[in-house]
Design a protein around this motif. Structure first.
Motif, PDB file in Angstrom:
ATOM      1  N   ARG A 189       0.818  -1.213   0.000  1.00  0.00           N
ATOM      2  CA  ARG A 189       0.000   0.000   0.000  1.00  0.00           C
ATOM      3  C   ARG A 189       0.854   1.267   0.000  1.00  0.00           C
ATOM      4  N   PRO A 190       1.658   1.449  -1.034  1.00  0.00           N
ATOM      5  CA  PRO A 190       2.462   2.674  -1.115  1.00  0.00           C
ATOM      6  C   PRO A 190       1.574   3.876  -1.424  1.00  0.00           C
ATOM      7  N   THR A 191       2.117   5.046  -1.174  1.00  0.00           N
ATOM      8  CA  THR A 191       1.408   6.281  -1.486  1.00  0.00           C
ATOM      9  C   THR A 191       2.315   7.177  -2.317  1.00  0.00           C
ATOM     10  N   ALA A 192       1.842   7.580  -3.477  1.00  0.00           N
ATOM     11  CA  ALA A 192       2.615   8.504  -4.308  1.00  0.00           C
ATOM     12  C   ALA A 192       2.719   9.853  -3.600  1.00  0.00           C
ATOM     13  N   ARG A 193       3.885  10.471  -3.655  1.00  0.00           N
ATOM     14  CA  ARG A 193       4.130  11.728  -2.938  1.00  0.00           C
ATOM     15  C   ARG A 193       3.725  12.930  -3.801  1.00  0.00           C
ATOM     16  N   VAL A 194       2.463  12.967  -4.184  1.00  0.00           N
ATOM     17  CA  VAL A 194       1.995  14.020  -5.088  1.00  0.00           C
ATOM     18  C   VAL A 194       2.076  15.397  -4.430  1.00  0.00           C
ATOM     19  N   ALA A 195       1.545  15.525  -3.223  1.00  0.00           N
ATOM     20  CA  ALA A 195       1.570  16.825  -2.546  1.00  0.00           C
ATOM     21  C   ALA A 195       3.003  17.281  -2.306  1.00  0.00           C
ATOM     22  N   SER A 196       3.869  16.341  -1.962  1.00  0.00           N
ATOM     23  CA  SER A 196       5.270  16.683  -1.706  1.00  0.00           C
ATOM     24  C   SER A 196       5.963  17.150  -2.980  1.00  0.00           C
ATOM     25  N   GLY A 197       5.730  16.431  -4.083  1.00  0.00           N
ATOM     26  CA  GLY A 197       6.348  16.820  -5.345  1.00  0.00           C
ATOM     27  C   GLY A 197       5.912  18.198  -5.793  1.00  0.00           C
ATOM     28  N   ALA A 198       4.619  18.487  -5.652  1.00  0.00           N
ATOM     29  CA  ALA A 198       4.111  19.801  -6.045  1.00  0.00           C
ATOM     30  C   ALA A 198       4.703  20.898  -5.160  1.00  0.00           C
ATOM     31  N   TRP A 199       4.793  20.617  -3.859  1.00  0.00           N
ATOM     32  CA  TRP A 199       5.382  21.607  -2.951  1.00  0.00           C
ATOM     33  C   TRP A 199       6.852  21.850  -3.292  1.00  0.00           C
ATOM     34  N   LEU A 278      11.213  24.244   5.390  1.00  0.00           N
ATOM     35  CA  LEU A 278      10.876  22.872   5.751  1.00  0.00           C
ATOM     36  C   LEU A 278       9.966  22.723   6.974  1.00  0.00           C
ATOM     37  N   PRO A 279      10.246  23.379   8.095  1.00  0.00           N
ATOM     38  CA  PRO A 279       9.449  23.093   9.301  1.00  0.00           C
ATOM     39  C   PRO A 279       7.945  23.237   9.101  1.00  0.00           C
ATOM     40  N   ALA A 280       7.520  24.297   8.439  1.00  0.00           N
ATOM     41  CA  ALA A 280       6.086  24.504   8.226  1.00  0.00           C
ATOM     42  C   ALA A 280       5.513  23.452   7.282  1.00  0.00           C
ATOM     43  N   ALA A 281       6.314  23.031   6.297  1.00  0.00           N
ATOM     44  CA  ALA A 281       5.816  22.078   5.303  1.00  0.00           C
ATOM     45  C   ALA A 281       5.707  20.664   5.860  1.00  0.00           C
ATOM     46  N   LEU A 282       6.626  20.279   6.730  1.00  0.00           N
ATOM     47  CA  LEU A 282       6.671  18.891   7.188  1.00  0.00           C
ATOM     48  C   LEU A 282       5.393  18.483   7.907  1.00  0.00           C
ATOM     49  N   GLY A 283       4.816  19.388   8.674  1.00  0.00           N
ATOM     50  CA  GLY A 283       3.578  19.066   9.367  1.00  0.00           C
ATOM     51  C   GLY A 283       2.437  18.790   8.410  1.00  0.00           C
ATOM     52  N   GLN A 284       2.412  19.503   7.293  1.00  0.00           N
ATOM     53  CA  GLN A 284       1.353  19.302   6.307  1.00  0.00           C
ATOM     54  C   GLN A 284       1.597  18.067   5.449  1.00  0.00           C
ATOM     55  N   LEU A 285       2.852  17.805   5.112  1.00  0.00           N
ATOM     56  CA  LEU A 285       3.163  16.692   4.221  1.00  0.00           C
ATOM     57  C   LEU A 285       3.095  15.348   4.939  1.00  0.00           C
ATOM     58  N   GLY A 286       3.399  15.334   6.232  1.00  0.00           N
ATOM     59  CA  GLY A 286       3.224  14.118   7.018  1.00  0.00           C
ATOM     60  C   GLY A 286       4.343  13.101   6.915  1.00  0.00           C
ATOM     61  N   HIS A 287       5.512  13.509   6.483  1.00  0.00           N
ATOM     62  CA  HIS A 287       6.653  12.593   6.421  1.00  0.00           C
ATOM     63  C   HIS A 287       7.936  13.406   6.516  1.00  0.00           C
TER      64      HIS A 287
END
Length: 326
Positions: A189-199, A278-287
């Motif tokens: 059950r992998p998850t593509a990192r779409v939100a991360s790539g866009a960010w 990074l700090p603000a983004a990590l909470g939203q991206l979840g990894h």
């Protein structure tokens, strides 16, 4: 021959330029200039029973979902958003109608997660095993695609998530061990990192990117080759999969394929700015996002041990073997 030599030979046979084509063979997606300030991203992935999965490992729905996530990961690797999908499926005569529908239900459920629309495909019978070919169409802001070819000397190497869980899960399934459900779930059950790539694309700091589908070191090797540089990865910095049962070893983390994390380089002159974002983004991206190395003059990828020596890897990733030598 291995798949990458086969691709290289085929590429030499084909035209490499066409009107509106910004990137053809050699990256995670083909890129076409679009309208309205957007570019189109197109990628196709094939999945064969007995090679990419075993039907006994999971439900047809889970396998269908897994295949769609793998295909979407190519869009994520370019910094884009998936929009449409086409599915070609070859179904063995021995498969029940309910199982055949369940594969498509899994694909449809995963597509719905990204608000993608299935716009077509093809359906045939197969004499042996299930075969899927999934074409994903996405888009990205004009000029914002992240290619493999953009790394420069002085850039910094990063990776999303943690590595090694997929190979650990595959090993559990192949050896039929019990009690390792987290690892099995990581593989199935992998998850593509779409939100991360866009960010990452939106930061303006990233110079190159690739998804970790064949193994971290092998995939970074594609970045090194396309960019004409060398990469040094610090073994002590690689984020390894870990559960209560322990962590995978560094060799597994380096070679584990089908992780669908993103490996990327950041402009060395903008790395401080990237670190502040990074700090603000990590909470939203979840990894996590981890700095693991640097881009240097030279070629290829080396993994450097804490004592300064070079880690020798028996395997850097996975490659299909194509054909039989004459």
């Amino acid at each position: 021959m291995q798949e990458f030599e086969f691709i290289h030979r085929v590429t030499d046979m084909l035209p490499s330029q066409a009107e509106g084509l910004l990137c053809g063979i050699g990256d995670d997606c083909a890129v076409f200039a679009g309208n309205g300030g957007r570019d189109w991203l197109i990628s196709t992935d094939g999945f064969t029973e007995g090679v990419h999965f075993q039907a006994a490992w999971a439900s047809p729905s889970d396998i269908g979902r897994r295949c769609l996530e793998a295909a979407v990961s190519d869009i994520a690797a370019m910094g884009g958003r998936p929009r449409y999908v086409m599915v070609s499926i070859s179904i063995p005569n021995t498969m029940s109608e309910s199982d055949a529908m369940a594969y498509m239900q899994g694909i449809s459920a995963s597509a719905a997660d990204y608000q993608m629309i299935i716009i077509g495909g093809d359906t045939t019978t197969s004499k042996q095993g299930l075969h899927l070919a999934i074409t994903v169409i996405g888009d990205v802001r004009h000029g914002a695609s992240l290619y493999r070819r953009g790394a420069r000397v002085g850039d910094v190497v990063y990776v999303t998530g943690v590595l090694g869980g997929s190979m650990a899960g595959l090993n559990v399934l192949e050896t039929k061990r019990t009690g390792y459900q987290e690892e099995v779930n990581r593989f199935l059950r992998p998850t593509a990192r779409v939100a991360s790539g866009a960010w990452l694309s939106d930061t303006g700091c990233v110079t190159s990117m690739i998804d970790v589908s064949d193994g971290l070191i092998q995939d970074l090797g594609h970045v090194a080759k396309a960019s004409g540089v060398g990469l040094v990865v610090e073994s002590g910095s690689i984020p390894c999969w870990q559960t209560e049962k322990g962590a995978v070893n560094i060799e597994t983390a380096c070679a584990s394929g089908e992780e669908y994390e993103l490996a990327f380089t950041v402009d060395g002159l903008r790395d401080s700015a990237f670190q502040r974002l990074l700090p603000a983004a990590l909470g939203q991206l979840g990894h996590p996002i981890t700095r693991i190395g640097q881009v240097v003059a030279g070629s290829g990828v080396i993994v450097r041990k804490p004592d300064g020596g070079v880690l020798s890897l028996d395997k850097s990733g996975y490659a299909h073997c194509i054909g039989k030598s004459a």
